[in-house]
Scaffold this motif. Sequence first.
Motif, PDB file in Angstrom:
ATOM      1  N   ALA A  97       0.474  -0.880   0.425  1.00 41.99           N
ATOM      2  CA  ALA A  97       0.197  -0.485  -0.234  1.00 41.99           C
ATOM      3  C   ALA A  97       0.849   1.337   0.112  1.00 41.99           C
ATOM      4  N   VAL A  98       1.838   1.494   0.935  1.00 37.35           N
ATOM      5  CA  VAL A  98       2.689   2.482   0.960  1.00 37.35           C
ATOM      6  C   VAL A  98       3.908   2.531  -0.197  1.00 37.35           C
ATOM      7  N   ALA A  99       3.868   1.790  -1.376  1.00 39.02           N
ATOM      8  CA  ALA A  99       4.833   1.411  -2.482  1.00 39.02           C
ATOM      9  C   ALA A  99       4.000   1.863  -3.782  1.00 39.02           C
ATOM     10  N   GLY A 100       2.303   1.790  -3.388  1.00 36.37           N
ATOM     11  CA  GLY A 100       1.316   2.427  -3.954  1.00 36.37           C
ATOM     12  C   GLY A 100       1.031   3.915  -4.054  1.00 36.37           C
ATOM     13  N   ALA A 101       1.134   3.696  -2.824  1.00 39.27           N
ATOM     14  CA  ALA A 101       0.499   5.548  -2.621  1.00 39.27           C
ATOM     15  C   ALA A 101       2.115   6.195  -3.021  1.00 39.27           C
ATOM     16  N   LEU A 102       4.132   5.665  -2.859  1.00 37.54           N
ATOM     17  CA  LEU A 102       4.776   6.562  -3.285  1.00 37.54           C
ATOM     18  C   LEU A 102       5.373   6.589  -4.485  1.00 37.54           C
ATOM     19  N   PHE A 103       4.506   5.327  -5.843  1.00 39.67           N
ATOM     20  CA  PHE A 103       4.620   5.584  -6.415  1.00 39.67           C
ATOM     21  C   PHE A 103       3.364   7.031  -7.760  1.00 39.67           C
ATOM     22  N   LEU A 104       2.345   7.050  -6.359  1.00 38.83           N
ATOM     23  CA  LEU A 104       1.394   7.793  -6.765  1.00 38.83           C
ATOM     24  C   LEU A 104       1.930   9.081  -7.158  1.00 38.83           C
ATOM     25  N   GLY A 105       2.674   9.604  -5.961  1.00 37.80           N
ATOM     26  CA  GLY A 105       3.851  10.797  -5.519  1.00 37.80           C
ATOM     27  C   GLY A 105       4.630  11.197  -5.952  1.00 37.80           C
ATOM     28  N   VAL A 106       5.884  10.647  -6.478  1.00 35.90           N
ATOM     29  CA  VAL A 106       6.585  10.823  -7.284  1.00 35.90           C
ATOM     30  C   VAL A 106       6.143  11.939  -8.573  1.00 35.90           C
ATOM     31  N   ARG A 107       4.547  12.140  -8.975  1.00 41.80           N
ATOM     32  CA  ARG A 107       4.932  13.483 -10.257  1.00 41.80           C
ATOM     33  C   ARG A 107       5.460  14.906  -9.619  1.00 41.80           C
ATOM     34  N   ASN A 108       5.302  14.790  -7.853  1.00 40.33           N
ATOM     35  CA  ASN A 108       5.131  15.872  -7.080  1.00 40.33           C
ATOM     36  C   ASN A 108       7.045  16.293  -7.482  1.00 40.33           C
TER      37      ASN A 108
END
Length: 269
Positions: A97-108
């Motif tokens: 779950a954390v890995a998926g959230a971090l992936f989405l946060g890369v765009r920032n």
Amino acid sequence: MTALQHGREDVEDIEETRSAAVAAASGRPGRPDRAVVRDSLAVGLAVGVSGVAFGVTGAAAHLTVWQICALSLLVFTGASQFALVGSLAAGAAPFAAVAGALFLGVRNSFYGMRLGERLQLPRWVRPFAAQAVIDETAAVALVQPDRRSARLGFTVTGVCLYAVWNATTFAGAIGADALGDTSRYGLDVAGPAVFLALLAPRLREGGEERAVALLGALLALVAVTFLPAGMPVLVALAAVPAVAFARSARTRTRTKKNENNEKAEEHAR
């Protein structure tokens, strides 16, 4: 104050003057502060209310009120927060779950690189400003015609959205049972809707900016029908490299055509 600091301030003043001059020469003078603040508050309020949906989603994932509020206070990037609690609610392992959230946060991170060049904030401010680098603040800042308006838009949007998002997250978390299914309120499309509204001024521009706005809007509209909250905006960003690639291809084709014409003229002689 050291000579180096004086020099840095002089450079910033020159850059500010140059930015204003370029904006005026291009027919895009700096916007009144009132207009920038108005638009920024509108974005902050419109998107901030979707914190209710996050609070309810977090409660459905069996997180405590304080855990839900901590995510909004510390993480503060809606798509990643929804991805995290959604994965946990679906039974995913915490690491996944954390890995998926971090992936989405890369765009920032990409937003941050662009905003760093655009805003040129003092070094001591940057760690605090980094917390507010999200879809909405980037969109508001990057549509402004000059650095002063960009800084104002970024700051007002960030502060307003942070305050409203955290307040509505708390409200959603404590009122989850009474609110019921949040999907019927349409809160999950607030972010993409504001993103599309911010693209509208670019339709009045020429050439590449208009092409990017149109393609980005089309991608976001298609993606919002089947992707989770936060992803449509990320998909819309693909419009930038797509238009750049098309421009590069046209340039190469035009160059090759010109070279062939020159060779034909030489043979004719």
